[in-house]
Design a protein around this motif. Structure first.
Motif, PDB file in Angstrom:
ATOM      1  N   ARG A   9      -6.751  -6.269  -6.712  1.00 49.55           N
ATOM      2  CA  ARG A   9      -6.370  -7.336  -5.779  1.00 49.55           C
ATOM      3  C   ARG A   9      -6.481  -8.676  -6.515  1.00 49.55           C
ATOM      4  N   TYR A  36      -4.766 -13.444  -2.444  1.00 50.52           N
ATOM      5  CA  TYR A  36      -4.532 -13.170  -1.032  1.00 50.52           C
ATOM      6  C   TYR A  36      -3.102 -13.553  -0.640  1.00 50.52           C
ATOM      7  N   SER A  77      -6.351  -6.001   3.881  1.00 51.35           N
ATOM      8  CA  SER A  77      -7.235  -6.310   2.754  1.00 51.35           C
ATOM      9  C   SER A  77      -6.730  -7.483   1.927  1.00 51.35           C
ATOM     10  N   GLU A 129      -7.697 -13.313   3.473  1.00 54.68           N
ATOM     11  CA  GLU A 129      -8.979 -13.866   3.037  1.00 54.68           C
ATOM     12  C   GLU A 129     -10.001 -13.867   4.164  1.00 54.68           C
ATOM     13  N   LEU A 149     -15.432  -7.447   4.687  1.00 55.19           N
ATOM     14  CA  LEU A 149     -15.262  -8.301   3.521  1.00 55.19           C
ATOM     15  C   LEU A 149     -15.309  -7.506   2.222  1.00 55.19           C
ATOM     16  N   GLU A 150     -16.123  -6.459   2.173  1.00 60.94           N
ATOM     17  CA  GLU A 150     -16.260  -5.680   0.940  1.00 60.94           C
ATOM     18  C   GLU A 150     -14.940  -5.050   0.507  1.00 60.94           C
ATOM     19  N   TYR A 151     -14.009  -4.883   1.440  1.00 63.42           N
ATOM     20  CA  TYR A 151     -12.695  -4.327   1.105  1.00 63.42           C
ATOM     21  C   TYR A 151     -11.644  -5.410   0.891  1.00 63.42           C
ATOM     22  N   ARG A 152     -12.058  -6.675   0.873  1.00 65.49           N
ATOM     23  CA  ARG A 152     -11.110  -7.768   0.730  1.00 65.49           C
ATOM     24  C   ARG A 152     -11.449  -8.666  -0.457  1.00 65.49           C
ATOM     25  N   LYS A 153     -12.323  -8.231  -1.343  1.00 65.08           N
ATOM     26  CA  LYS A 153     -12.734  -9.057  -2.468  1.00 65.08           C
ATOM     27  C   LYS A 153     -11.630  -9.155  -3.514  1.00 65.08           C
ATOM     28  N   ASN A 192     -10.171  -9.569  -7.326  1.00 66.56           N
ATOM     29  CA  ASN A 192     -10.514  -8.951  -8.610  1.00 66.56           C
ATOM     30  C   ASN A 192     -11.244  -7.624  -8.422  1.00 66.56           C
ATOM     31  N   ASP A 193     -11.002  -7.012  -7.288  1.00 68.75           N
ATOM     32  CA  ASP A 193     -11.556  -5.698  -6.998  1.00 68.75           C
ATOM     33  C   ASP A 193     -10.406  -4.738  -6.734  1.00 68.75           C
TER      34      ASP A 193
END
Length: 360
Positions: free
Chosen positions: A15, A18, A63, A66, A73-77, A79-80
């Motif tokens: 990712r 956004y 995801s 922002e 949130l953990e699924y929307r970071k 650089n992940d």
């Protein structure tokens, strides 16, 4: 796949930015490849999956928001890695429940290999599902990829959604986004149960396929046809059930046209995704006036149909006997995921969209 000391290459979809209220583009994705998968590094409570098929689903669009959305949130970071539903083979295991060679479906990374941890912790929430041995057998005409489509989350959504509606023979059901992964199965299962089935789709080709191949009683192109005129023409007896994955303007219209004591199952609102503004529903007063029921649906409330085998036992024979014609669009290569994810959101494909990552 045997274990070795060799580090294996893993291509991942990251990712990068956004989209928020804008349409998703290639700017939201970055592709990285690292030679970093060590099958012998697995620890107790961990497994390493070799990913075979990846499901592309509209909910993953959340995801890329922002703030807000339905995903934590953990699924929307940034650089992940992206995560979604998929099918995989266990290739390294520190969990007796998942021996090497086990086929599973559940949340996996958009990547070649995924490491899952904490599976020996009773407090760890996991949607990992062990597939039945016959999932490997494609000789009956049921491909393994069906376990993330007709026999996976879309199939569970269609099957249990009709149960929630309590559909009755002789009644009429309208299926929104009927050519998609869920809608096409809803319509065919409802037809088998003796209902009159009407659907909407976004191209004339999809409309023709629904009627000629998937046995809908009627369908219309919501982009070019007048929806009110089409529903009045195709369902002169009125609508008793609406299986709604669209929301927005068409939901407002159905509230005008639905029969007294009709039922609406709210499964999703694809018309409100990919940067679209929310549509103000104007006909809410008709819910009370006509005694209409609106039921909210979340698929993980119905996982018992996976666990007790009822979905597989009901739908797989229909697929084998060609009583259900399930349409998939299968594309090869994890590196092509961004392109097909964008096209899926833009409605360019018919049926369930699947990425084939590797052969079994």
């Amino acid at each position: 796949m045997a274990q070795s000391n060799t580090l294996l290459a893993n291509t991942r979809i990251i990712r990068a930015s956004y989209a928020n209220k804008s349409r998703v583009t290639n700017n939201q994705f970055r592709i990285e490849t690292h030679q970093d998968v060590d099958l012998q590094s697995v620890k107790p409570g961990e497994i390493i999956l070799r990913n075979l098929y990846l499901s592309l689903d509209p909910y993953v669009r959340f995801s890329l928001d922002e703030t807000g959305g339905d995903l934590p949130l953990e699924y929307r970071k940034l650089n992940d890695i992206f995560y979604g539903l998929g099918i995989a083979e266990v290739v390294a295991s520190g969990v007796p429940k998942y021996p090497i060679g086990t086929l599973v479906s559940g949340s996996i990374g958009y990547e070649n290999f995924t490491r899952l941890t904490g599976l020996d912790d009773p407090n760890t929430q996991s949607d990992l599902r062990i597939l039945p041995p016959h999932a490997r057998d494609e000789s009956t005409g049921v491909p393994l990829s069906n376990y993330i489509s007709a026999l996976g989350m879309p199939g569970l959504t269609a099957f249990s959604g009709l149960k929630m509606l309590g559909v009755e023979k002789g009644k009429t059901i309208f299926v929104g986004s009927a050519a998609g992964g869920v809608g096409q199965l809803v319509g065919q299962l409802a037809k088998i149960q003796g209902l009159t089935v009407i659907g909407s789709a976004g191209t004339d080709e999809k409309v023709a396929y629904l009627v000629k191949t998937q046995h809908f009683d009627g369908a219309f192109n919501y982009k070019t046809d007048d929806a009110r005129e089409a529903l009045l023409r195709l369902a002169p007896q009125g609508i008793d059930y609406y299986y709604d994955t669209v929301g927005g303007e068409i939901l407002d219209l159905v509230l005008e046209l639905i029969n007294e004591k009709g039922k609406i199952l709210s499964v999703g609102m694809v018309s409100q995704e990919n940067g679209s503004e929310s549509y103000p529903i104007r006909n809410l007063k008709l819910i009370a006036r006509r005694g209409v029921s609106i039921l909210g649906f979340i698929y993980w409330h119905h996982l018992q149909y996976f666990e007790n085998g009822e979905l597989d036992a009901t739908v797989r024979p229909l697929l084998e006997q060609k009583k259900v014609n399930y349409r998939e669009e299968v594309f090869a290569g994890i590196e092509n995921t961004p392109e097909h994810f964008i096209n899926m959101l833009d409605g360019k494909y018919a049926g369930k969209v699947v990425i084939k990552i590797a052969d079994l």
